[in-house]
Design a protein around this motif. Structure first.
Motif, PDB file in Angstrom:
ATOM      1  N   ALA A   7       1.113  -1.132  -0.076  1.00 57.61           N
ATOM      2  CA  ALA A   7      -0.097  -0.313   0.221  1.00 57.61           C
ATOM      3  C   ALA A   7       0.700   1.163   0.170  1.00 57.61           C
ATOM      4  CB  ALA A   7      -0.749  -0.093   1.007  1.00 57.61           C
ATOM      5  N   ALA A   8       2.327   1.186   0.055  1.00 56.08           N
ATOM      6  CA  ALA A   8       3.303   2.530  -0.315  1.00 56.08           C
ATOM      7  C   ALA A   8       2.623   3.061  -1.568  1.00 56.08           C
ATOM      8  CB  ALA A   8       4.743   2.325  -0.456  1.00 56.08           C
ATOM      9  N   PRO A   9       2.865   4.202  -1.365  1.00 55.93           N
ATOM     10  CA  PRO A   9       2.410   5.038  -2.462  1.00 55.93           C
ATOM     11  C   PRO A   9       3.518   5.549  -4.023  1.00 55.93           C
ATOM     12  CG  PRO A   9       2.038   6.064  -0.795  1.00 55.93           C
ATOM     13  CD  PRO A   9       2.804   5.243  -0.157  1.00 55.93           C
ATOM     14  N   TRP A  10       2.791   5.498  -5.203  1.00 59.68           N
ATOM     15  CA  TRP A  10       3.574   5.524  -6.047  1.00 59.68           C
ATOM     16  C   TRP A  10       3.919   6.794  -5.737  1.00 59.68           C
ATOM     17  CZ3 TRP A  10      -1.637   2.616  -7.136  1.00 59.68           C
ATOM     18  CH2 TRP A  10      -1.271   1.059  -7.328  1.00 59.68           C
ATOM     19  N   GLY A  11       5.299   7.319  -6.342  1.00 62.20           N
ATOM     20  CA  GLY A  11       5.925   8.003  -6.921  1.00 62.20           C
ATOM     21  C   GLY A  11       6.077   8.735  -5.733  1.00 62.20           C
ATOM     22  N   VAL A  12       6.414   7.954  -4.731  1.00 61.09           N
ATOM     23  CA  VAL A  12       7.053   9.535  -3.395  1.00 61.09           C
ATOM     24  C   VAL A  12       8.805   8.805  -3.013  1.00 61.09           C
ATOM     25  CG1 VAL A  12       6.775   9.359  -0.637  1.00 61.09           C
ATOM     26  CG2 VAL A  12       4.737   8.852  -1.885  1.00 61.09           C
ATOM     27  N   PRO A  13       9.349   9.906  -3.326  1.00 63.72           N
ATOM     28  CA  PRO A  13      10.163  10.149  -2.768  1.00 63.72           C
ATOM     29  C   PRO A  13      10.873   9.165  -1.189  1.00 63.72           C
ATOM     30  CG  PRO A  13       9.773  12.313  -3.619  1.00 63.72           C
ATOM     31  CD  PRO A  13       8.970  11.510  -3.135  1.00 63.72           C
ATOM     32  N   GLY A  14      12.106   7.933  -2.156  1.00 64.51           N
ATOM     33  CA  GLY A  14      12.469   6.981  -1.112  1.00 64.51           C
ATOM     34  C   GLY A  14      11.167   5.753  -0.330  1.00 64.51           C
ATOM     35  N   GLY A  15      10.092   5.522  -1.623  1.00 67.19           N
ATOM     36  CA  GLY A  15       9.344   4.727  -1.265  1.00 67.19           C
ATOM     37  C   GLY A  15       9.606   3.437  -1.732  1.00 67.19           C
ATOM     38  N   ALA A  16       8.906   1.856  -1.103  1.00 67.01           N
ATOM     39  CA  ALA A  16       9.421   0.627  -2.032  1.00 67.01           C
ATOM     40  C   ALA A  16       9.133   0.978  -3.204  1.00 67.01           C
ATOM     41  CB  ALA A  16       9.128  -0.415  -1.368  1.00 67.01           C
ATOM     42  N   ALA A  17       9.987   0.348  -4.294  1.00 66.04           N
ATOM     43  CA  ALA A  17      10.000   0.519  -5.397  1.00 66.04           C
ATOM     44  C   ALA A  17       8.246  -0.562  -5.656  1.00 66.04           C
ATOM     45  CB  ALA A  17      10.923  -0.065  -6.488  1.00 66.04           C
ATOM     46  N   ARG A  18       7.131  -0.098  -6.695  1.00 61.54           N
ATOM     47  CA  ARG A  18       5.837  -0.597  -6.908  1.00 61.54           C
ATOM     48  C   ARG A  18       5.993  -0.939  -8.016  1.00 61.54           C
ATOM     49  NH1 ARG A  18       0.655   1.251  -4.364  1.00 61.54           N
ATOM     50  NH2 ARG A  18       0.340  -0.407  -4.533  1.00 61.54           N
ATOM     51  N   PRO A  19       5.565  -2.699  -9.396  1.00 61.77           N
ATOM     52  CA  PRO A  19       5.013  -2.976  -9.719  1.00 61.77           C
ATOM     53  C   PRO A  19       4.141  -2.474 -10.385  1.00 61.77           C
ATOM     54  CG  PRO A  19       4.608  -4.568  -8.362  1.00 61.77           C
ATOM     55  CD  PRO A  19       5.185  -3.771  -7.443  1.00 61.77           C
ATOM     56  N   GLU A  20       3.934  -1.601 -12.118  1.00 61.44           N
ATOM     57  CA  GLU A  20       2.923  -1.743 -12.858  1.00 61.44           C
ATOM     58  C   GLU A  20       1.973  -2.236 -12.276  1.00 61.44           C
ATOM     59  OE1 GLU A  20       2.081   1.588 -14.333  1.00 61.44           O
ATOM     60  OE2 GLU A  20       3.795   2.448 -13.752  1.00 61.44           O
ATOM     61  N   PRO A  21       0.436  -1.373 -12.055  1.00 67.21           N
ATOM     62  CA  PRO A  21      -0.668  -2.737 -12.328  1.00 67.21           C
ATOM     63  C   PRO A  21      -0.707  -3.236 -13.410  1.00 67.21           C
ATOM     64  CG  PRO A  21      -1.339  -0.627 -11.694  1.00 67.21           C
ATOM     65  CD  PRO A  21       0.851  -0.956 -11.699  1.00 67.21           C
ATOM     66  N   PRO A  22      -1.661  -4.387 -13.789  1.00 69.74           N
ATOM     67  CA  PRO A  22      -1.602  -4.674 -15.228  1.00 69.74           C
ATOM     68  C   PRO A  22      -2.793  -3.789 -15.601  1.00 69.74           C
ATOM     69  CG  PRO A  22      -2.894  -5.221 -13.583  1.00 69.74           C
ATOM     70  CD  PRO A  22      -1.606  -5.328 -12.888  1.00 69.74           C
ATOM     71  N   PRO A  23      -3.045  -4.134 -17.265  1.00 65.10           N
ATOM     72  CA  PRO A  23      -3.751  -2.184 -17.535  1.00 65.10           C
ATOM     73  C   PRO A  23      -4.830  -2.937 -17.405  1.00 65.10           C
ATOM     74  CG  PRO A  23      -2.385  -3.484 -19.428  1.00 65.10           C
ATOM     75  CD  PRO A  23      -1.795  -4.662 -17.779  1.00 65.10           C
ATOM     76  N   THR A  24      -6.241  -2.227 -16.822  1.00 60.95           N
ATOM     77  CA  THR A  24      -7.216  -2.436 -16.953  1.00 60.95           C
ATOM     78  C   THR A  24      -8.053  -2.913 -18.413  1.00 60.95           C
ATOM     79  OG1 THR A  24      -7.381  -0.281 -16.970  1.00 60.95           O
ATOM     80  CG2 THR A  24      -7.263  -0.631 -14.839  1.00 60.95           C
ATOM     81  N   ARG A  25      -9.175  -3.867 -17.805  1.00 57.45           N
ATOM     82  CA  ARG A  25     -10.272  -4.406 -19.193  1.00 57.45           C
ATOM     83  C   ARG A  25     -11.168  -4.552 -18.324  1.00 57.45           C
ATOM     84  NH1 ARG A  25      -6.391  -3.056 -21.464  1.00 57.45           N
ATOM     85  NH2 ARG A  25      -4.895  -3.886 -23.196  1.00 57.45           N
ATOM     86  N   PHE A  26     -12.349  -4.696 -19.784  1.00 54.03           N
ATOM     87  CA  PHE A  26     -14.362  -4.974 -18.802  1.00 54.03           C
ATOM     88  C   PHE A  26     -13.915  -7.053 -18.724  1.00 54.03           C
ATOM     89  CE2 PHE A  26     -15.012  -1.048 -20.833  1.00 54.03           C
ATOM     90  CZ  PHE A  26     -15.443  -0.205 -19.256  1.00 54.03           C
ATOM     91  N   HIS A  27     -14.846  -7.482 -17.699  1.00 54.52           N
ATOM     92  CA  HIS A  27     -14.890  -8.364 -18.438  1.00 54.52           C
ATOM     93  C   HIS A  27     -15.365  -9.118 -18.456  1.00 54.52           C
ATOM     94  CE1 HIS A  27     -15.992 -12.592 -15.538  1.00 54.52           C
ATOM     95  NE2 HIS A  27     -15.141 -12.131 -14.413  1.00 54.52           N
ATOM     96  N   ARG A  28     -15.103 -10.400 -18.597  1.00 55.55           N
ATOM     97  CA  ARG A  28     -16.487 -10.982 -19.767  1.00 55.55           C
ATOM     98  C   ARG A  28     -17.419 -11.224 -19.705  1.00 55.55           C
ATOM     99  NH1 ARG A  28     -17.008 -16.192 -18.090  1.00 55.55           N
ATOM    100  NH2 ARG A  28     -15.937 -17.002 -16.846  1.00 55.55           N
ATOM    101  N   VAL A  29     -18.129 -11.495 -17.986  1.00 54.68           N
ATOM    102  CA  VAL A  29     -19.412 -10.671 -17.480  1.00 54.68           C
ATOM    103  C   VAL A  29     -19.881 -10.139 -17.306  1.00 54.68           C
ATOM    104  CG1 VAL A  29     -20.553 -11.090 -15.537  1.00 54.68           C
ATOM    105  CG2 VAL A  29     -19.603 -13.330 -16.279  1.00 54.68           C
ATOM    106  N   HIS A  30     -21.009  -9.122 -18.210  1.00 57.92           N
ATOM    107  CA  HIS A  30     -21.580  -8.045 -17.948  1.00 57.92           C
ATOM    108  C   HIS A  30     -22.487  -8.415 -18.512  1.00 57.92           C
ATOM    109  CE1 HIS A  30     -21.872  -8.931 -22.721  1.00 57.92           C
ATOM    110  NE2 HIS A  30     -20.446  -8.907 -22.282  1.00 57.92           N
ATOM    111  N   GLY A  31     -23.540  -6.765 -18.429  1.00 57.45           N
ATOM    112  CA  GLY A  31     -25.355  -6.799 -18.500  1.00 57.45           C
ATOM    113  C   GLY A  31     -25.325  -7.701 -19.727  1.00 57.45           C
ATOM    114  N   ALA A  32     -26.737  -7.877 -20.299  1.00 57.72           N
ATOM    115  CA  ALA A  32     -26.961  -8.321 -21.575  1.00 57.72           C
ATOM    116  C   ALA A  32     -27.154  -7.598 -22.291  1.00 57.72           C
ATOM    117  CB  ALA A  32     -28.709  -9.205 -21.181  1.00 57.72           C
TER     118      ALA A  32
END
Length: 285
Positions: A7-32
């Protein structure tokens, strides 16, 4: 997945390196009535005004914004896009409810709100009511390159809607940056994220054109996977996902920012000796 993220903030100097989250996509389950494009990044309601509930394909990481841009509107209907989070696994739903409000919410472990200018804000214990109703916009809204949402620092550049290039696009872009247009206007960008706390709960925040509208729900179970919910409802007909860069900006993004700062108008980009792909990226993104 969500609980595994630091939960360390992204972009904070000296903070722990965090991997980029995966690209967002819509789920195959959705409204009709929803149709997704082949990339899974655009959702269009093809019929009626309902059955437009969509979900994120993966649970969100803490501080990860599920950001959508309103691409098409359909006049004649009352109501607008709805946005939120759910701890329900979309793949486990027997059927997708017709409406996010109240149908999906009534299933429990779901927090969804209709997008409005005066968004729902939940006060902390002892917080004056006046601060909740009118939290005030920071003076550096247009100057600060990052948006701070609790412990997270997010790049503001992609959070703000932009008009299509045209004679008055430079004026419209200022309206998006000032966030004075209706929040459900075409080309507005709306995002949802959650911010966890040490007690195992999380706050849900909704972001409208680069402005944090404040926590709209508290006490979400941060230890459970939380999926984004987007209800393409009524006058909102089509939305597309916008990807954020949480770490260092890419070379393409840096080039775009330099070009945009040094042209009088976005239409002038057409006259530059640049690859067409870069020119389109500068004009439309």
């Amino acid at each position: 997945m969500a609980a595994a993220w630091d939960a360390a903030p992204w972009g904070v100097p000296g903070g722990a390196a965090r991997p980029e989250p995966p690209p967002t996509r819509f789920h195959r389950v959705h409204g009709a009535n929803i149709r997704l494009d082949p990339s899974g990044t655009r959702a269009t309601r093809v019929d009626s005004f309902a059955h437009g509930v969509c979900f994120s394909r993966e649970p969100l990481a803490p501080g990860q914004v599920f950001l959508v841009e309103i691409e098409e509107k359909e006049p004649g209907w009352c109501g607008h896009l709805r946005l939120g989070l759910t701890a329900l696994d979309p793949a486990g739903l027997a059927t997708v409810p017709e409406f996010s409000l109240p149908d999906l919410v009534s299933l429990g472990h779901t927090w969804v709100f209709a997008i409005t200018r005066h968004h729902n804000r939940v006060p902390r214990e002892g917080q004056p009511e006046a601060e909740v109703l009118a939290p005030g916009r920071p003076a550096a809204l247009l100057l600060e390159p990052y948006l701070c949402v609790e412990q997270f620092r997010l790049p503001r550049d992609r959070l703000v809607g932009r008009s299509r290039p045209g004679r008055y696009s430079h004026l419209l872009d200022q309206l998006y940056e000032l966030n004075v247009l209706p929040p459900t206007a075409r080309r507005s960008r709306l995002g949802v994220l959650f911010c966890p706390h040490r007690d195992g709960t999380a706050d849900m925040h909704i972001v409208v054109n680069g402005e944090d509208m404040g926590p709209s729900a508290r006490g979400l179970p941060a230890s459970q996977p939380l999926y984004a919910v987007v209800d393409v409802f009524a006058s909102t007909k089509s939305v597309r996902l916008v990807q954020l860069e949480y770490g260092l900006p890419s070379l393409q993004t840096l080039c775009r920012l330099v070009i945009q700062r040094n042209v009088v108008h976005r239409l002038a980009i057409d006259g530059l000796h640049l690859p067409e792909g870069l020119k389109d990226f500068c004009k439309y993104e």
